[in-house]
Design a protein around this motif. Structure first.
Motif, PDB file in Angstrom:
ATOM      1  N   VAL A  43      21.032  32.197  29.006  1.00  0.00           N
ATOM      2  CA  VAL A  43      20.896  32.118  30.541  1.00  0.00           C
ATOM      3  C   VAL A  43      20.976  30.791  31.060  1.00  0.00           C
ATOM      4  CG1 VAL A  43      20.086  33.142  33.393  1.00  0.00           C
ATOM      5  CG2 VAL A  43      19.851  34.207  31.036  1.00  0.00           C
ATOM      6  N   LYS A  44      20.003  29.815  30.121  1.00  0.00           N
ATOM      7  CA  LYS A  44      20.600  28.990  31.250  1.00  0.00           C
ATOM      8  C   LYS A  44      21.172  27.872  29.871  1.00  0.00           C
ATOM      9  CE  LYS A  44      17.985  24.973  33.310  1.00  0.00           C
ATOM     10  NZ  LYS A  44      18.500  24.730  34.461  1.00  0.00           N
ATOM     11  N   SER A  45      22.362  28.627  29.166  1.00  0.00           N
ATOM     12  CA  SER A  45      23.298  27.437  28.878  1.00  0.00           C
ATOM     13  C   SER A  45      24.750  28.055  29.351  1.00  0.00           C
ATOM     14  CB  SER A  45      22.569  28.167  27.007  1.00  0.00           C
ATOM     15  OG  SER A  45      21.796  27.494  26.623  1.00  0.00           O
ATOM     16  N   LEU A  46      24.556  29.051  30.194  1.00  0.00           N
ATOM     17  CA  LEU A  46      26.317  29.997  30.445  1.00  0.00           C
ATOM     18  C   LEU A  46      26.202  28.423  31.031  1.00  0.00           C
ATOM     19  CD1 LEU A  46      25.194  33.219  31.736  1.00  0.00           C
ATOM     20  CD2 LEU A  46      26.179  32.196  29.447  1.00  0.00           C
ATOM     21  N   ARG A  47      28.255  28.852  30.831  1.00  0.00           N
ATOM     22  CA  ARG A  47      28.588  27.481  31.849  1.00  0.00           C
ATOM     23  C   ARG A  47      28.912  27.080  32.678  1.00  0.00           C
ATOM     24  NH1 ARG A  47      32.755  25.243  26.691  1.00  0.00           N
ATOM     25  NH2 ARG A  47      33.266  27.363  26.480  1.00  0.00           N
ATOM     26  N   LYS A  48      29.223  26.880  33.660  1.00  0.00           N
ATOM     27  CA  LYS A  48      30.031  27.045  34.765  1.00  0.00           C
ATOM     28  C   LYS A  48      31.667  26.806  34.696  1.00  0.00           C
ATOM     29  CE  LYS A  48      30.971  24.781  39.497  1.00  0.00           C
ATOM     30  NZ  LYS A  48      30.755  23.872  40.353  1.00  0.00           N
ATOM     31  N   PRO A  49      32.275  27.718  35.077  1.00  0.00           N
ATOM     32  CA  PRO A  49      33.452  27.603  34.944  1.00  0.00           C
ATOM     33  C   PRO A  49      34.530  26.910  35.465  1.00  0.00           C
ATOM     34  CG  PRO A  49      33.192  29.849  36.349  1.00  0.00           C
ATOM     35  CD  PRO A  49      31.791  29.040  36.405  1.00  0.00           C
ATOM     36  N   SER A  50      35.456  26.527  35.196  1.00  0.00           N
ATOM     37  CA  SER A  50      36.476  25.903  35.964  1.00  0.00           C
ATOM     38  C   SER A  50      37.105  26.637  36.920  1.00  0.00           C
ATOM     39  CB  SER A  50      37.514  25.263  34.980  1.00  0.00           C
ATOM     40  OG  SER A  50      38.526  26.469  34.228  1.00  0.00           O
ATOM     41  N   THR A  51      37.643  25.515  37.658  1.00  0.00           N
ATOM     42  CA  THR A  51      38.561  26.648  39.060  1.00  0.00           C
ATOM     43  C   THR A  51      39.235  27.400  38.350  1.00  0.00           C
ATOM     44  OG1 THR A  51      38.138  24.515  39.948  1.00  0.00           O
ATOM     45  CG2 THR A  51      39.112  26.309  40.862  1.00  0.00           C
ATOM     46  N   ALA A  52      40.449  26.922  38.080  1.00  0.00           N
ATOM     47  CA  ALA A  52      41.132  28.184  37.473  1.00  0.00           C
ATOM     48  C   ALA A  52      40.581  29.612  36.208  1.00  0.00           C
ATOM     49  CB  ALA A  52      42.536  27.265  36.536  1.00  0.00           C
ATOM     50  N   ALA A  53      39.345  29.357  35.398  1.00  0.00           N
ATOM     51  CA  ALA A  53      39.290  30.094  34.993  1.00  0.00           C
ATOM     52  C   ALA A  53      37.890  30.994  35.730  1.00  0.00           C
ATOM     53  CB  ALA A  53      37.875  29.463  34.124  1.00  0.00           C
ATOM     54  N   TRP A  54      37.755  30.572  37.275  1.00  0.00           N
ATOM     55  CA  TRP A  54      36.722  31.292  37.906  1.00  0.00           C
ATOM     56  C   TRP A  54      38.174  32.123  38.709  1.00  0.00           C
ATOM     57  CZ3 TRP A  54      37.744  31.134  43.223  1.00  0.00           C
ATOM     58  CH2 TRP A  54      36.869  32.144  44.069  1.00  0.00           C
ATOM     59  N   VAL A  55      39.305  31.241  39.200  1.00  0.00           N
ATOM     60  CA  VAL A  55      40.220  32.694  39.440  1.00  0.00           C
ATOM     61  C   VAL A  55      40.300  33.105  38.859  1.00  0.00           C
ATOM     62  CG1 VAL A  55      43.136  32.712  40.087  1.00  0.00           C
ATOM     63  CG2 VAL A  55      40.913  30.763  40.939  1.00  0.00           C
ATOM     64  N   VAL A  56      40.229  33.520  37.606  1.00  0.00           N
ATOM     65  CA  VAL A  56      41.489  34.688  36.910  1.00  0.00           C
ATOM     66  C   VAL A  56      39.820  35.588  36.528  1.00  0.00           C
ATOM     67  CG1 VAL A  56      41.564  34.876  34.500  1.00  0.00           C
ATOM     68  CG2 VAL A  56      42.716  32.611  35.158  1.00  0.00           C
ATOM     69  N   ASN A  57      38.669  35.107  36.959  1.00  0.00           N
ATOM     70  CA  ASN A  57      37.634  36.192  36.156  1.00  0.00           C
ATOM     71  C   ASN A  57      37.779  36.670  38.066  1.00  0.00           C
ATOM     72  OD1 ASN A  57      36.844  34.968  34.163  1.00  0.00           O
ATOM     73  ND2 ASN A  57      35.696  33.468  34.729  1.00  0.00           N
ATOM     74  N   LEU A  58      38.017  35.843  38.901  1.00  0.00           N
ATOM     75  CA  LEU A  58      37.795  36.342  39.973  1.00  0.00           C
ATOM     76  C   LEU A  58      38.726  38.027  40.289  1.00  0.00           C
ATOM     77  CD1 LEU A  58      36.734  36.390  42.818  1.00  0.00           C
ATOM     78  CD2 LEU A  58      38.267  35.196  43.314  1.00  0.00           C
ATOM     79  N   LEU A  59      40.092  37.716  39.882  1.00  0.00           N
ATOM     80  CA  LEU A  59      41.586  38.381  39.567  1.00  0.00           C
ATOM     81  C   LEU A  59      40.887  39.794  38.834  1.00  0.00           C
ATOM     82  CD1 LEU A  59      44.171  38.562  40.076  1.00  0.00           C
ATOM     83  CD2 LEU A  59      44.947  38.089  37.834  1.00  0.00           C
ATOM     84  N   VAL A  60      40.454  39.429  37.674  1.00  0.00           N
ATOM     85  CA  VAL A  60      40.130  40.237  36.927  1.00  0.00           C
ATOM     86  C   VAL A  60      38.911  41.418  37.527  1.00  0.00           C
ATOM     87  CG1 VAL A  60      38.194  40.896  34.728  1.00  0.00           C
ATOM     88  CG2 VAL A  60      40.187  38.642  34.483  1.00  0.00           C
ATOM     89  N   ARG A  61      38.338  40.652  38.275  1.00  0.00           N
ATOM     90  CA  ARG A  61      37.292  42.078  38.971  1.00  0.00           C
ATOM     91  C   ARG A  61      37.455  42.792  40.515  1.00  0.00           C
ATOM     92  NH1 ARG A  61      34.363  37.896  36.439  1.00  0.00           N
ATOM     93  NH2 ARG A  61      32.349  38.571  35.390  1.00  0.00           N
ATOM     94  N   HIS A  62      38.497  42.023  41.098  1.00  0.00           N
ATOM     95  CA  HIS A  62      38.949  42.436  42.276  1.00  0.00           C
ATOM     96  C   HIS A  62      40.215  42.767  42.198  1.00  0.00           C
ATOM     97  CE1 HIS A  62      35.515  40.921  44.050  1.00  0.00           C
ATOM     98  NE2 HIS A  62      35.365  40.043  43.285  1.00  0.00           N
ATOM     99  N   GLU A  63      40.970  42.615  41.392  1.00  0.00           N
ATOM    100  CA  GLU A  63      42.078  43.014  41.428  1.00  0.00           C
ATOM    101  C   GLU A  63      42.441  43.502  39.081  1.00  0.00           C
ATOM    102  OE1 GLU A  63      44.524  43.724  43.502  1.00  0.00           O
ATOM    103  OE2 GLU A  63      43.607  42.609  44.916  1.00  0.00           O
ATOM    104  N   THR A  64      41.481  44.351  39.437  1.00  0.00           N
ATOM    105  CA  THR A  64      40.898  44.745  37.630  1.00  0.00           C
ATOM    106  C   THR A  64      42.668  45.754  37.265  1.00  0.00           C
ATOM    107  OG1 THR A  64      38.479  44.903  37.871  1.00  0.00           O
ATOM    108  CG2 THR A  64      39.943  46.206  35.625  1.00  0.00           C
ATOM    109  N   GLU A  65      43.171  46.811  38.263  1.00  0.00           N
ATOM    110  CA  GLU A  65      44.106  46.954  37.611  1.00  0.00           C
ATOM    111  C   GLU A  65      45.756  47.201  37.072  1.00  0.00           C
ATOM    112  OE1 GLU A  65      47.146  51.264  39.821  1.00  0.00           O
ATOM    113  OE2 GLU A  65      45.307  50.720  40.914  1.00  0.00           O
TER     114      GLU A  65
END
Length: 302
Positions: A43-65
């Motif tokens: 868990v401690k080794s989990l890397r912080k995502p880049s801004t663009a990666a975070w945006v894609v992750n956000l899209l996957v969760r909030h615009e899943t369809e």
């Protein structure tokens, strides 16, 4: 071991669903809670995502369809690519670009709702990642995991290490848990993208393939006719070339004969000129002798 992996993925899913600024403190706090367990270090080794990666992750969760639709279209394109004509592929590629642009625009809107302004550079990286997910199956799995730490680029030709773009190797095959939209109502510009199954898709693909085959056979027949005509022309020109070469050889032989005759004539001419010069000299001598005899006779007569 499977339970530990599942728990680690669940924790990662929660952390990568947070706002970007919250990730690091939340990760460290969770690792602290897990101190003394096998999960603390990963868990401690989990890397912080880049801004663009975070945006894609956000899209996957909030615009899943919408993301699932993008991935479905990509899978359909990859499956049909081998059997489609060039014109159809160009049309589908254009549609893919339009779909990617629309979803990228939606990603910017979702990020804005979270108070994050997406720059053009970041938007380009988001679009590149969505495109990679459409052209490469591994990239599609990485995107759908919602655990991206960096963006991805793929052409569909070269192999891509999708595992290097996610927080955990086990993320490939994991699907992020959808979250409720930040706002109750979507923005007016939200694209309505639907993939409508076509019951005649296989028949259309077959007909397109048959039409392409017929067109290719017609072009091949035309090319064969052109080849035959060109072969006949080559044969005609080769025959004419042989004829001209024979005429040239004959003329060269005749020229050689005429040159020999000319050389012989030169020799005869030189001999005739010598004979003429000798005759002229003899004539001059005789003329002088006659004149002298005439003078002598004139003196005797006087």
């Amino acid at each position: 071991m499977a339970d530990a992996t599942g728990e680690l993925l669940a924790i990662a899913d929660e952390l990568y669903a947070l706002d970007l600024a919250e990730f690091t403190p939340a990760r460290d706090a969770r690792a602290k809670e897990l101190k003394g367990t096998d999960l603390a270090k990963p868990v401690k080794s989990l890397r912080k995502p880049s801004t663009a990666a975070w945006v894609v992750n956000l899209l996957v969760r909030h615009e899943t369809e919408q993301v699932d639709q993008v991935l479905a279209v990509g899978a359909a394109l990859r499956a049909a690519q081998a059997s489609m004509s060039a014109d159809e592929l160009r049309t589908l590629t254009k549609q893919r670009r339009q779909l990617t642009a629309a979803v990228t625009s939606q990603a910017r809107a979702v990020a804005k709702e979270r108070g994050v302004r997406v720059t053009d550079a970041v938007a380009d990286q988001v679009a590149a990642t969505l495109t990679a997910a459409m052209v490469d199956e591994g990239c599609a799995k990485a995107v759908r995991s919602g655990l991206l730490v960096t963006t991805i680029e793929a052409t569909g030709v070269d192999e891509v290490d999708a595992g290097a773009a996610v927080a955990l190797p086990e993320a490939l095959g994991f699907a992020a848990v959808p979250r409720a939209s930040v706002t109750a109502a979507p923005p007016p510009s939200r694209p309505q993208l639907e993939v409508v199954p076509d019951p005649e898709a296989d028949l259309k693909v077959r007909r397109a393939a048959e039409a392409e085959l017929a067109r290719a056979e017609a072009e091949l027949a035309d090319a064969q006719t052109g080849l035959d005509e060109a072969g006949e022309e080559v044969s005609r020109l080769e025959a004419r070339g042989l004829q001209l070469q024979a005429e040239i050889d004959e003329l060269r032989s005749r020229i050689a004969e005429l040159e020999e005759e000319h050389d012989a004539l030169d020799e005869e001419l030189a001999e005739a000129e010598d004979t003429r010069d000798e005759a002229r000299a003899s004539l001059d001598d005789l003329t002088r002798a006659r004149d002298a005899a005439r003078d002598a006779l004139d003196r005797l007569s006087g």
